[in-house]
Write a protein that holds these residues in place. Structure first.
Motif, mmCIF file in Angstrom:
data_model
loop_
_atom_site.group_PDB
_atom_site.id
_atom_site.type_symbol
_atom_site.label_atom_id
_atom_site.label_comp_id
_atom_site.label_asym_id
_atom_site.label_seq_id
_atom_site.Cartn_x
_atom_site.Cartn_y
_atom_site.Cartn_z
ATOM 1 N N LYS A 63 0.826 -1.208 0.000
ATOM 2 C CA LYS A 63 0.000 0.000 0.000
ATOM 3 C C LYS A 63 0.872 1.276 0.000
ATOM 4 C CE LYS A 63 -3.193 2.361 3.156
ATOM 5 N NZ LYS A 63 -2.598 2.874 4.376
ATOM 6 N N GLU A 64 2.050 1.186 0.626
ATOM 7 C CA GLU A 64 2.875 2.385 0.810
ATOM 8 C C GLU A 64 4.003 2.512 -0.223
ATOM 9 O OE1 GLU A 64 1.879 4.588 2.716
ATOM 10 O OE2 GLU A 64 0.744 3.673 4.346
ATOM 11 N N LEU A 65 3.988 1.719 -1.289
ATOM 12 C CA LEU A 65 5.099 1.773 -2.247
ATOM 13 C C LEU A 65 5.313 3.177 -2.824
ATOM 14 C CD1 LEU A 65 4.772 -1.677 -4.078
ATOM 15 C CD2 LEU A 65 6.695 -0.905 -2.674
ATOM 16 N N ASN A 66 4.232 3.881 -3.125
ATOM 17 C CA ASN A 66 4.379 5.243 -3.669
ATOM 18 C C ASN A 66 4.914 6.212 -2.613
ATOM 19 O OD1 ASN A 66 3.684 4.770 -6.325
ATOM 20 N ND2 ASN A 66 1.481 4.943 -5.900
ATOM 21 N N PHE A 67 4.481 5.994 -1.373
ATOM 22 C CA PHE A 67 4.980 6.808 -0.255
ATOM 23 C C PHE A 67 6.504 6.656 -0.127
ATOM 24 C CE2 PHE A 67 6.142 6.274 4.311
ATOM 25 C CZ PHE A 67 6.065 7.598 4.725
ATOM 26 N N PHE A 68 6.987 5.403 -0.208
ATOM 27 C CA PHE A 68 8.442 5.169 -0.125
ATOM 28 C C PHE A 68 9.162 5.833 -1.305
ATOM 29 C CE2 PHE A 68 7.125 1.264 2.351
ATOM 30 C CZ PHE A 68 7.640 1.694 3.565
ATOM 31 N N LYS A 69 8.511 5.766 -2.471
ATOM 32 C CA LYS A 69 9.099 6.359 -3.681
ATOM 33 C C LYS A 69 9.252 7.886 -3.492
ATOM 34 C CE LYS A 69 8.285 6.045 -8.680
ATOM 35 N NZ LYS A 69 7.255 5.558 -9.624
ATOM 36 N N ASP A 70 8.205 8.496 -2.919
ATOM 37 C CA ASP A 70 8.260 9.946 -2.672
ATOM 38 C C ASP A 70 9.358 10.308 -1.662
ATOM 39 O OD1 ASP A 70 6.179 10.218 -4.422
ATOM 40 O OD2 ASP A 70 4.622 10.369 -2.870
ATOM 41 N N LEU A 71 9.604 9.394 -0.718
ATOM 42 C CA LEU A 71 10.663 9.645 0.272
ATOM 43 C C LEU A 71 12.059 9.416 -0.321
ATOM 44 C CD1 LEU A 71 9.452 7.984 3.636
ATOM 45 C CD2 LEU A 71 9.725 10.417 3.188
ATOM 46 N N LYS A 72 12.082 8.885 -1.563
ATOM 47 C CA LYS A 72 13.350 8.570 -2.260
ATOM 48 C C LYS A 72 14.186 7.545 -1.491
ATOM 49 C CE LYS A 72 13.647 12.879 -4.900
ATOM 50 N NZ LYS A 72 12.199 13.156 -4.733
ATOM 51 N N VAL A 73 13.519 6.523 -0.955
ATOM 52 C CA VAL A 73 14.245 5.433 -0.292
ATOM 53 C C VAL A 73 14.101 4.167 -1.133
ATOM 54 C CG1 VAL A 73 13.939 6.388 2.020
ATOM 55 C CG2 VAL A 73 12.257 4.758 1.153
ATOM 56 N N GLN A 74 15.020 3.229 -0.932
ATOM 57 C CA GLN A 74 14.928 1.939 -1.626
ATOM 58 C C GLN A 74 14.652 0.837 -0.599
ATOM 59 O OE1 GLN A 74 18.695 1.823 -3.692
ATOM 60 N NE2 GLN A 74 19.891 2.013 -1.819
ATOM 61 N N LEU A 75 14.077 -0.260 -1.064
ATOM 62 C CA LEU A 75 13.617 -1.317 -0.147
ATOM 63 C C LEU A 75 14.285 -2.657 -0.417
ATOM 64 C CD1 LEU A 75 9.704 -0.850 -0.295
ATOM 65 C CD2 LEU A 75 11.341 0.457 1.070
ATOM 66 N N ILE A 76 14.637 -3.331 0.687
ATOM 67 C CA ILE A 76 14.912 -4.780 0.635
ATOM 68 C C ILE A 76 13.736 -5.395 1.379
ATOM 69 C CG2 ILE A 76 16.438 -6.666 1.326
ATOM 70 C CD1 ILE A 76 18.739 -4.584 1.426
ATOM 71 N N TRP A 77 12.853 -6.050 0.639
ATOM 72 C CA TRP A 77 11.558 -6.492 1.171
ATOM 73 C C TRP A 77 11.535 -8.013 1.215
ATOM 74 C CZ3 TRP A 77 6.435 -5.167 -1.909
ATOM 75 C CH2 TRP A 77 5.320 -5.697 -1.224
ATOM 76 N N GLN A 78 11.765 -8.550 2.409
ATOM 77 C CA GLN A 78 11.700 -10.006 2.557
ATOM 78 C C GLN A 78 10.253 -10.347 2.895
ATOM 79 O OE1 GLN A 78 12.150 -11.956 6.100
ATOM 80 N NE2 GLN A 78 11.267 -13.542 4.846
ATOM 81 N N CYS A 79 9.520 -10.793 1.891
ATOM 82 C CA CYS A 79 8.071 -10.959 2.075
ATOM 83 C C CYS A 79 7.705 -12.357 2.576
ATOM 84 C CB CYS A 79 7.335 -10.648 0.768
ATOM 85 S SG CYS A 79 7.757 -11.763 -0.574
ATOM 86 N N GLY A 80 8.666 -13.306 2.548
ATOM 87 C CA GLY A 80 8.392 -14.654 3.041
ATOM 88 C C GLY A 80 7.944 -15.583 1.923
#
Length: 362
Positions: free
Chosen positions: A212-229
């Protein structure tokens, strides 16, 4: 160098299994000729993980009580009696010098039978809120190794030793620098990196939040390592990109921790102990679906020392963006959390637990 025999029991989840394996590894390092036997629950993950670590395991026909009346609960007395008989036989045949329990259903019958055969028992309690099995066994144990203060509300005070939780030895000193770690994941070393860990199977509610927050993270200009399981990888792999790395499982936790500037995590005991060593700012999202809500209690124990932030699942939709933006915008908050969580680290936990076990060898 005695030819000692150690019996270890704990399981049901990684949180009980990995500490038992860490303790066995340290005992083996000190006593290369010792013999080891693990006892677990027949259909649980220890039956796979323990042999992978190079140890022999016997399974008991046991499971926990379900919270509602089910057929499984009606079977419980039968399973318990069967497990007690089997445990007694295992203890008689193996003749251990010490029995070590790290929590989980299977350790109940085993340690009860070991204690009634006059074998010294050591319990290791990972959580800030003691599990039911360890509470039932406390009177029989010689030593109870804990990771949090205030555990005398559950256990006899004179038996408690605060050792911390065993953690994977490769995390005790991160030898990887940030650039090497971000290269490993194909990320940009100059951008802020958020690591999301929901446990080996994944955490549904945490994954829904990140999606849900992918666009929010994009606006913050951060990158993700997402271990989703592994249970959720098929649902979320579509979001994998140059700045969002979606992984079923993290085989190199040392790289993941080294790459991270901020970590979002569940609050299982093992994760909490690891994150204290890592010393990065953490936002905990405890799982509410665990026994005695112990993850919330684990997280609160750190929040009360200004060593982490926490949001309940019920608060995610309304409060996540604010809380996270505040954290990312304030170097002071990041530094304070980092410093305080590091002070809670207990990197020598495994050594201390094994020291206590050695005192009982006769």
């Amino acid at each position: 160098m005695g030819n000692y025999r150690f019996i270890l029991s704990g399981g049901g989840t990684g949180g009980h299994i990995y500490p038992a394996i860490a303790i066995a590894n340290e005992l083996k390092r000190r006593h290369p000729k010792a013999e080891f036997l693990f006892v677990g629950a027949k259909d649980k993950m220890e039956m796979e993980k323990v042999p992978q670590a190079g140890y022999r395991i016997e399974g008991l026909w046991i499971s926990g009580l379900q919270r509602k009346l089910t057929l499984k609960n009606l079977m419980f007395p039968l399973k318990l009696v069967s497990s007690l008989f089997r445990a007694r036989k295992i203890v008689k045949q193996f003749k251990p010098n010490v029995a070590i329990g790290t929590g989980g259903f299977a350790s109940g019958p085993l340690l009860k039978m070991a204690a009634s055969s006059k074998i010294p028992c050591v319990l290791q309690e990972q959580n800030s809120y003691a599990g039911i099995t360890n509470k039932l066994l406390a009177n029989k144990a010689k030593r109870i190794c804990v990771a949090y203060d205030g555990m005398e509300q559950f256990f006899p005070k004179e038996k408690i030793i605060k050792t911390g939780n065993p953690v994977r030895s490769d995390l005790v000193d991160l030898k990887v620098d940030k650039r090497e770690a971000t290269d490993f994941f194909g990320l940009d070393a100059d951008k802020k990196t958020i690591l999301i860990i929901g446990g080996s199977l994944g955490a549904r509610r945490v994954n829904q939040l990140i999606e849900k927050e992918l666009n929010f993270f994009k606006d913050l200009k951060v990158q993700l390592i997402w271990q989703c399981g592994k249970l959720y990888y098929e649902d979320y792999k579509q979001y994998d990109s140059s700045s969002v790395k979606v992984l079923a499982f993290l085989n190199r936790m040392d790289y993941a921790y080294a790459a991270a500037d901020v970590i979002i995590s569940r609050a299982g005991a093992g994760s909490v102990s690891e994150l204290c060593l890592v010393g990065k700012p953490v936002l905990f999202i405890p799982s509410p679906n665990v026994a005695e809500d112990h993850q919330t209690k684990n997280a609160k124990a750190l929040v009360s020392k200004d060593a982490a932030l926490m949001l309940k699942e019920s608060e995610l939709d309304t409060e996540f963006e604010n809380k996270f933006t505040n954290l990312m915008n304030s170097v002071d908050i990041q530094n304070k959390l980092s410093m305080n969580i590091k002070e809670l680290a207990m990197p020598q936990a495994t050594d201390h637990i094994v020291d206590e076990i050695e005192k009982l060898l006769k």
